[in-house]
Design a protein around this motif. Sequence first.
Motif, PDB file in Angstrom:
ATOM      1  N   PHE A 130     -22.606 -53.644  -6.077  1.00  0.00           N
ATOM      2  CA  PHE A 130     -22.036 -53.783  -4.739  1.00  0.00           C
ATOM      3  C   PHE A 130     -20.572 -54.222  -4.814  1.00  0.00           C
ATOM      4  CE2 PHE A 130     -22.108 -55.473  -0.288  1.00  0.00           C
ATOM      5  CZ  PHE A 130     -22.486 -54.296   0.315  1.00  0.00           C
ATOM      6  N   ILE A 131     -20.283 -55.079  -5.788  1.00  0.00           N
ATOM      7  CA  ILE A 131     -18.888 -55.527  -5.971  1.00  0.00           C
ATOM      8  C   ILE A 131     -18.018 -54.324  -6.353  1.00  0.00           C
ATOM      9  CG2 ILE A 131     -17.352 -56.901  -7.469  1.00  0.00           C
ATOM     10  CD1 ILE A 131     -19.621 -59.033  -7.523  1.00  0.00           C
ATOM     11  N   VAL A 132     -18.550 -53.471  -7.243  1.00  0.00           N
ATOM     12  CA  VAL A 132     -17.808 -52.266  -7.654  1.00  0.00           C
ATOM     13  C   VAL A 132     -17.585 -51.365  -6.441  1.00  0.00           C
ATOM     14  CG1 VAL A 132     -17.913 -50.167  -9.071  1.00  0.00           C
ATOM     15  CG2 VAL A 132     -18.709 -52.328 -10.008  1.00  0.00           C
ATOM     16  N   LEU A 133     -18.655 -51.169  -5.659  1.00  0.00           N
ATOM     17  CA  LEU A 133     -18.554 -50.301  -4.490  1.00  0.00           C
ATOM     18  C   LEU A 133     -17.593 -50.873  -3.458  1.00  0.00           C
ATOM     19  CD1 LEU A 133     -22.256 -49.151  -3.925  1.00  0.00           C
ATOM     20  CD2 LEU A 133     -20.339 -47.781  -4.731  1.00  0.00           C
TER      21      LEU A 133
ATOM     22  N   GLY B 213     -12.700 -50.970  -0.577  1.00  0.00           N
ATOM     23  CA  GLY B 213     -11.501 -51.713  -0.209  1.00  0.00           C
ATOM     24  C   GLY B 213     -10.242 -50.910  -0.511  1.00  0.00           C
ATOM     25  N   ASN B 214     -10.266 -50.181  -1.634  1.00  0.00           N
ATOM     26  CA  ASN B 214      -9.096 -49.384  -2.034  1.00  0.00           C
ATOM     27  C   ASN B 214      -8.958 -48.107  -1.215  1.00  0.00           C
ATOM     28  OD1 ASN B 214      -8.332 -51.165  -3.998  1.00  0.00           O
ATOM     29  ND2 ASN B 214      -9.493 -50.146  -5.624  1.00  0.00           N
TER      30      ASN B 214
ATOM     31  N   ASP C 246     -17.158 -60.246   2.817  1.00  0.00           N
ATOM     32  CA  ASP C 246     -16.978 -61.634   2.390  1.00  0.00           C
ATOM     33  C   ASP C 246     -17.962 -61.941   1.249  1.00  0.00           C
ATOM     34  OD1 ASP C 246     -19.440 -63.250   3.754  1.00  0.00           O
ATOM     35  OD2 ASP C 246     -18.783 -61.539   4.974  1.00  0.00           O
ATOM     36  N   PRO C 247     -17.710 -63.012   0.474  1.00  0.00           N
ATOM     37  CA  PRO C 247     -18.548 -63.310  -0.702  1.00  0.00           C
ATOM     38  C   PRO C 247     -20.035 -63.439  -0.367  1.00  0.00           C
ATOM     39  CG  PRO C 247     -16.594 -64.667  -0.726  1.00  0.00           C
ATOM     40  CD  PRO C 247     -16.574 -63.940   0.577  1.00  0.00           C
ATOM     41  N   ILE C 248     -20.347 -63.999   0.823  1.00  0.00           N
ATOM     42  CA  ILE C 248     -21.771 -64.163   1.165  1.00  0.00           C
ATOM     43  C   ILE C 248     -22.423 -62.792   1.346  1.00  0.00           C
ATOM     44  CG2 ILE C 248     -23.377 -65.082   2.913  1.00  0.00           C
ATOM     45  CD1 ILE C 248     -21.389 -67.399   3.253  1.00  0.00           C
ATOM     46  N   SER C 249     -21.756 -61.892   2.051  1.00  0.00           N
ATOM     47  CA  SER C 249     -22.307 -60.539   2.250  1.00  0.00           C
ATOM     48  C   SER C 249     -22.478 -59.828   0.922  1.00  0.00           C
ATOM     49  CB  SER C 249     -21.383 -59.702   3.133  1.00  0.00           C
ATOM     50  OG  SER C 249     -21.164 -60.351   4.336  1.00  0.00           O
ATOM     51  N   LEU C 250     -21.530 -60.066  -0.002  1.00  0.00           N
ATOM     52  CA  LEU C 250     -21.590 -59.410  -1.315  1.00  0.00           C
ATOM     53  C   LEU C 250     -22.840 -59.796  -2.099  1.00  0.00           C
ATOM     54  CD1 LEU C 250     -17.917 -59.553  -2.653  1.00  0.00           C
ATOM     55  CD2 LEU C 250     -19.239 -57.527  -2.093  1.00  0.00           C
TER      56      LEU C 250
ATOM     57  N   SER D  18      -7.724 -51.343 -11.472  1.00  0.00           N
ATOM     58  CA  SER D  18      -8.274 -52.669 -11.266  1.00  0.00           C
ATOM     59  C   SER D  18      -9.786 -52.644 -11.035  1.00  0.00           C
ATOM     60  CB  SER D  18      -7.585 -53.337 -10.077  1.00  0.00           C
ATOM     61  OG  SER D  18      -7.789 -52.547  -8.925  1.00  0.00           O
ATOM     62  N   GLY D  19     -10.345 -51.473 -10.715  1.00  0.00           N
ATOM     63  CA  GLY D  19     -11.789 -51.396 -10.420  1.00  0.00           C
ATOM     64  C   GLY D  19     -12.646 -51.185 -11.646  1.00  0.00           C
ATOM     65  N   SER D  20     -12.026 -50.922 -12.793  1.00  0.00           N
ATOM     66  CA  SER D  20     -12.845 -50.585 -13.959  1.00  0.00           C
ATOM     67  C   SER D  20     -13.545 -51.812 -14.577  1.00  0.00           C
ATOM     68  CB  SER D  20     -12.024 -49.851 -15.018  1.00  0.00           C
ATOM     69  OG  SER D  20     -10.970 -50.665 -15.420  1.00  0.00           O
ATOM     70  N   LEU D  21     -12.914 -53.002 -14.438  1.00  0.00           N
ATOM     71  CA  LEU D  21     -13.550 -54.182 -15.030  1.00  0.00           C
ATOM     72  C   LEU D  21     -14.884 -54.519 -14.355  1.00  0.00           C
ATOM     73  CD1 LEU D  21     -13.271 -56.187 -17.302  1.00  0.00           C
ATOM     74  CD2 LEU D  21     -12.034 -57.699 -15.744  1.00  0.00           C
ATOM     75  N   PRO D  22     -14.918 -54.590 -13.000  1.00  0.00           N
ATOM     76  CA  PRO D  22     -16.217 -54.821 -12.362  1.00  0.00           C
ATOM     77  C   PRO D  22     -17.223 -53.730 -12.730  1.00  0.00           C
ATOM     78  CG  PRO D  22     -14.475 -55.037 -10.754  1.00  0.00           C
ATOM     79  CD  PRO D  22     -13.833 -54.547 -12.014  1.00  0.00           C
ATOM     80  N   PHE D  23     -16.740 -52.509 -12.925  1.00  0.00           N
ATOM     81  CA  PHE D  23     -17.647 -51.412 -13.275  1.00  0.00           C
ATOM     82  C   PHE D  23     -18.259 -51.654 -14.651  1.00  0.00           C
ATOM     83  CE2 PHE D  23     -18.434 -47.190 -15.159  1.00  0.00           C
ATOM     84  CZ  PHE D  23     -19.447 -46.788 -14.291  1.00  0.00           C
TER      85      PHE D  23
END
Lengths: 97, 222
Positions: free
Chosen positions: B155-158, B163-164, B171-175, B68-73
């Motif tokens: 950052f979303i990827v990280l 998370g995994n 949270d979305p604001i921190s992201l 599931s992490g490959s798409l954001p990557f």
Amino acid sequence: MTMNSGEPISKPDLYVLARVIKTLKEKNKMNKTALATATGLSYDRLVKYLDWMAQKGFVEFDSSGDVVLTKLGAETYDQLVKWILQHIGKVRFQKLT
Amino acid sequence: MTEENLSSKMTEFMTALDQVKAYRELVSAMADFVIIIVASVAALLTANIVVNLLDVFYGYGFVTPGNSGSLPFFNFLILFFGVIIGVLWVRQKLSSVRIGEWKNILNEGTPGAIKLLQETNWEKIFSDIRSAKLGFALYGAVKILAYWLVATFLFIVLSSFMGNTIHLSFDPISLTVIPLILVLILSVKDLRYRYEQVGRLDSLLWELRWFDNEFRRADFQA
């Protein structure tokens, strides 16, 4: 001394004047054909300029017709260099990198 | 005061004008930069839509099975290369600006200097300096926005990875805010440089305006 060179110059190009004077300063005296070649001017145009310069006392012609730079011509050239330096020298160009 | 002084002062003057020319090019290069970034975002959105459609038609995990992490990557990669291409494009455009064309003329000495001054289009130079100031400042801002976008996706990827693995989520604001702060911290030097350069361009504009005024008023009398 006035030469037959068609329309006289009303407003001479400073660049051309400076070229002629600089060349004469370097070579001391020159015949008109050689001067035209050295300054990259056509013979007719050079003659017009020489006519104007002779009227102002910047150049004169010796007995063989060669062009000689006068003291006034040399001083005027130096004055021109000084003037540009005085003005452009005041501009401070900060280094833009 | 000699002819050599004049040549060196004129070299300084013409070099400054060359630099203005290059900065002026930033305005058009910046438009290209924005187009490249927008195209990257469009490519990213298209890729996501296609992946989601394939998931809908062929079942979840068809494109990226078990990961599931490959798409954001991949999103991050598209944006990353978009920004890299954009920055390289701008640099290439800046380096293609023709500079130093005046050197041969200046080699003539005083006559060359006179010719250069006579041929200088002052109004165009003033307009170029104004555009250069705007382009230089805006390009800095646009570049920071692009870096922020890339940093956010990274950052979303990280965060997805964290998370995994260590069950740490944001949270979305921190992201979005954390990458912005990081980008701003890393860009402080660039921001200061741009601020100083805009100030220098401003003072160059005033100096040249003064010189232009003097040059126009001057009546060289034999």
